[in-house]
Design a protein around this motif. Structure first.
Motif, PDB file in Angstrom:
ATOM      1  N   MET A   1       3.014  -2.074  21.152  1.00 26.26           N
ATOM      2  CA  MET A   1       2.200  -2.593  20.076  1.00 26.26           C
ATOM      3  C   MET A   1       2.027  -1.521  19.000  1.00 26.26           C
ATOM      4  O   MET A   1       1.767  -0.368  19.292  1.00 26.26           O
ATOM      5  N   LYS A   2       2.183  -1.935  17.743  1.00 24.26           N
ATOM      6  CA  LYS A   2       2.051  -0.996  16.639  1.00 24.26           C
ATOM      7  C   LYS A   2       0.574  -0.701  16.382  1.00 24.26           C
ATOM      8  O   LYS A   2      -0.255  -1.599  16.402  1.00 24.26           O
ATOM      9  N   THR A   3       0.268   0.568  16.160  1.00 26.45           N
ATOM     10  CA  THR A   3      -1.112   0.932  15.824  1.00 26.45           C
ATOM     11  C   THR A   3      -1.303   0.981  14.315  1.00 26.45           C
ATOM     12  O   THR A   3      -2.420   0.876  13.842  1.00 26.45           O
ATOM     13  N   ARG A   4      -0.233   1.130  13.586  1.00 31.08           N
ATOM     14  CA  ARG A   4      -0.284   1.157  12.117  1.00 31.08           C
ATOM     15  C   ARG A   4       0.371  -0.114  11.593  1.00 31.08           C
ATOM     16  O   ARG A   4       1.435  -0.505  12.035  1.00 31.08           O
ATOM     17  N   VAL A   5      -0.275  -0.746  10.624  1.00 29.57           N
ATOM     18  CA  VAL A   5       0.315  -1.893   9.947  1.00 29.57           C
ATOM     19  C   VAL A   5       0.533  -1.499   8.494  1.00 29.57           C
ATOM     20  O   VAL A   5      -0.395  -1.037   7.829  1.00 29.57           O
ATOM     21  N   ILE A   6       1.778  -1.668   8.031  1.00 24.67           N
ATOM     22  CA  ILE A   6       2.093  -1.413   6.639  1.00 24.67           C
ATOM     23  C   ILE A   6       2.486  -2.745   6.025  1.00 24.67           C
ATOM     24  O   ILE A   6       3.463  -3.373   6.440  1.00 24.67           O
ATOM     25  N   GLU A   7       1.680  -3.165   5.059  1.00 26.13           N
ATOM     26  CA  GLU A   7       1.874  -4.473   4.449  1.00 26.13           C
ATOM     27  C   GLU A   7       2.083  -4.313   2.950  1.00 26.13           C
ATOM     28  O   GLU A   7       1.354  -3.576   2.290  1.00 26.13           O
ATOM     29  N   LEU A   8       3.089  -5.013   2.448  1.00 31.08           N
ATOM     30  CA  LEU A   8       3.386  -5.064   1.024  1.00 31.08           C
ATOM     31  C   LEU A   8       3.241  -6.515   0.603  1.00 31.08           C
ATOM     32  O   LEU A   8       3.771  -7.408   1.265  1.00 31.08           O
ATOM     33  N   SER A   9       2.512  -6.764  -0.482  1.00 31.71           N
ATOM     34  CA  SER A   9       2.335  -8.158  -0.912  1.00 31.71           C
ATOM     35  C   SER A   9       2.225  -8.241  -2.425  1.00 31.71           C
ATOM     36  O   SER A   9       1.883  -7.269  -3.099  1.00 31.71           O
ATOM     37  N   VAL A  10       2.506  -9.425  -2.942  1.00 32.39           N
ATOM     38  CA  VAL A  10       2.373  -9.696  -4.372  1.00 32.39           C
ATOM     39  C   VAL A  10       1.648 -11.018  -4.562  1.00 32.39           C
ATOM     40  O   VAL A  10       1.557 -11.835  -3.636  1.00 32.39           O
ATOM     41  N   ASN A  11       1.144 -11.220  -5.774  1.00 35.14           N
ATOM     42  CA  ASN A  11       0.497 -12.486  -6.152  1.00 35.14           C
ATOM     43  C   ASN A  11      -0.588 -12.919  -5.173  1.00 35.14           C
ATOM     44  O   ASN A  11      -0.583 -14.041  -4.685  1.00 35.14           O
ATOM     45  N   ASN A  12      -1.527 -12.005  -4.895  1.00 38.19           N
ATOM     46  CA  ASN A  12      -2.639 -12.308  -3.982  1.00 38.19           C
ATOM     47  C   ASN A  12      -2.162 -12.832  -2.636  1.00 38.19           C
ATOM     48  O   ASN A  12      -2.636 -13.849  -2.147  1.00 38.19           O
ATOM     49  N   ARG A  13      -1.165 -12.156  -2.068  1.00 39.79           N
ATOM     50  CA  ARG A  13      -0.633 -12.429  -0.737  1.00 39.79           C
ATOM     51  C   ARG A  13       0.183 -13.720  -0.659  1.00 39.79           C
ATOM     52  O   ARG A  13       0.394 -14.255   0.416  1.00 39.79           O
ATOM     53  N   LYS A  14       0.681 -14.222  -1.792  1.00 37.53           N
ATOM     54  CA  LYS A  14       1.564 -15.394  -1.737  1.00 37.53           C
ATOM     55  C   LYS A  14       2.897 -15.029  -1.103  1.00 37.53           C
ATOM     56  O   LYS A  14       3.545 -15.857  -0.484  1.00 37.53           O
ATOM     57  N   GLU A  15       3.309 -13.773  -1.300  1.00 32.53           N
ATOM     58  CA  GLU A  15       4.512 -13.246  -0.658  1.00 32.53           C
ATOM     59  C   GLU A  15       4.116 -11.951   0.041  1.00 32.53           C
ATOM     60  O   GLU A  15       3.515 -11.073  -0.588  1.00 32.53           O
ATOM     61  N   VAL A  16       4.441 -11.845   1.323  1.00 30.54           N
ATOM     62  CA  VAL A  16       4.015 -10.690   2.123  1.00 30.54           C
ATOM     63  C   VAL A  16       5.190 -10.157   2.930  1.00 30.54           C
ATOM     64  O   VAL A  16       5.953 -10.916   3.509  1.00 30.54           O
ATOM     65  N   ILE A  17       5.286  -8.838   2.969  1.00 35.51           N
ATOM     66  CA  ILE A  17       6.212  -8.152   3.877  1.00 35.51           C
ATOM     67  C   ILE A  17       5.365  -7.229   4.745  1.00 35.51           C
ATOM     68  O   ILE A  17       4.671  -6.359   4.225  1.00 35.51           O
ATOM     69  N   GLU A  18       5.416  -7.431   6.042  1.00 33.22           N
ATOM     70  CA  GLU A  18       4.849  -6.458   6.974  1.00 33.22           C
ATOM     71  C   GLU A  18       6.043  -5.709   7.540  1.00 33.22           C
ATOM     72  O   GLU A  18       6.940  -6.313   8.131  1.00 33.22           O
ATOM     73  N   LEU A  19       6.080  -4.396   7.305  1.00 34.99           N
ATOM     74  CA  LEU A  19       7.238  -3.638   7.784  1.00 34.99           C
ATOM     75  C   LEU A  19       7.381  -3.808   9.290  1.00 34.99           C
ATOM     76  O   LEU A  19       6.443  -3.512  10.041  1.00 34.99           O
ATOM     77  N   PRO A  20       8.545  -4.284   9.765  1.00 32.46           N
ATOM     78  CA  PRO A  20       8.725  -4.493  11.197  1.00 32.46           C
ATOM     79  C   PRO A  20       8.816  -3.185  11.983  1.00 32.46           C
ATOM     80  O   PRO A  20       8.422  -3.108  13.128  1.00 32.46           O
ATOM     81  N   ILE A  21       9.331  -2.150  11.333  1.00 29.20           N
ATOM     82  CA  ILE A  21       9.462  -0.830  11.944  1.00 29.20           C
ATOM     83  C   ILE A  21       8.753   0.163  11.025  1.00 29.20           C
ATOM     84  O   ILE A  21       9.115   0.305   9.856  1.00 29.20           O
ATOM     85  N   ASN A  22       7.746   0.823  11.545  1.00 25.14           N
ATOM     86  CA  ASN A  22       7.008   1.790  10.730  1.00 25.14           C
ATOM     87  C   ASN A  22       7.827   3.050  10.489  1.00 25.14           C
ATOM     88  O   ASN A  22       8.557   3.499  11.374  1.00 25.14           O
ATOM     89  N   PRO A  23       7.671   3.647   9.318  1.00 29.80           N
ATOM     90  CA  PRO A  23       8.306   4.943   9.083  1.00 29.80           C
ATOM     91  C   PRO A  23       7.718   5.980  10.038  1.00 29.80           C
ATOM     92  O   PRO A  23       6.558   5.855  10.437  1.00 29.80           O
ATOM     93  N   PRO A  24       8.486   6.999  10.399  1.00 31.87           N
ATOM     94  CA  PRO A  24       7.952   8.025  11.300  1.00 31.87           C
ATOM     95  C   PRO A  24       6.766   8.769  10.701  1.00 31.87           C
ATOM     96  O   PRO A  24       5.884   9.236  11.409  1.00 31.87           O
TER      97      PRO A  24
END
Length: 135
Positions: free
Chosen positions: A1-24
């Protein structure tokens, strides 16, 4: 389970990318716009400047369907790439959220680099995105 969530979104979360693999590692840089000047018969002096913009680079990869890491992905690699390209092309303001660092910033994509890589029958997409804070 990931302890860090990195989320990128635009237009008030209409489009969201949660990075599947966190950077080191994740690093932010905050500039200070000091100015070095040369004074006659004295030498160099440093003048206090105003704050500069905060920026970061995120490097990771989007796993292919055949990768054991694909269980963390919500999209195929080419879909992630297409979304980031679209956001960059349309100059979208991207909300960057990094859960364990308490980062929640409106940023612009400064640079987007990606490459497809074939590893033992599994294609993955390596990516590096540079963001600069949007003021």
């Amino acid at each position: 389970m990931k302890t860090r969530v990195i989320e990128l979104s635009v237009n008030n979360r209409k489009e969201v990318i949660e990075l599947p693999i966190n950077p080191p590692s994740v690093e932010f840089t905050e500039k200070q716009l000091n100015q070095a000047i040369t004074l006659l018969n004295i030498g160099e002096a440093n003048l206090k400047g105003e704050r500069g913009l905060k920026y970061t680079k995120l490097s990771s990869f989007f796993p292919s369907e055949k990768s054991p890491f694909y269980k963390n992905a919500k999209k195929k690699p080419d879909k992630y790439v297409a979304m980031l390209q679209e956001w960059k092309t349309t100059k979208a303001v991207v909300r960057v959220i990094i859960s364990d660092m308490k980062i929640n910033l409106a940023m612009l994509i400064d640079d987007f680099t990606y490459s497809m890589r074939e590893e033992i029958g599994r294609a993955s997409c390596r990516e590096r995105v540079s963001f600069m804070v949007f003021v």
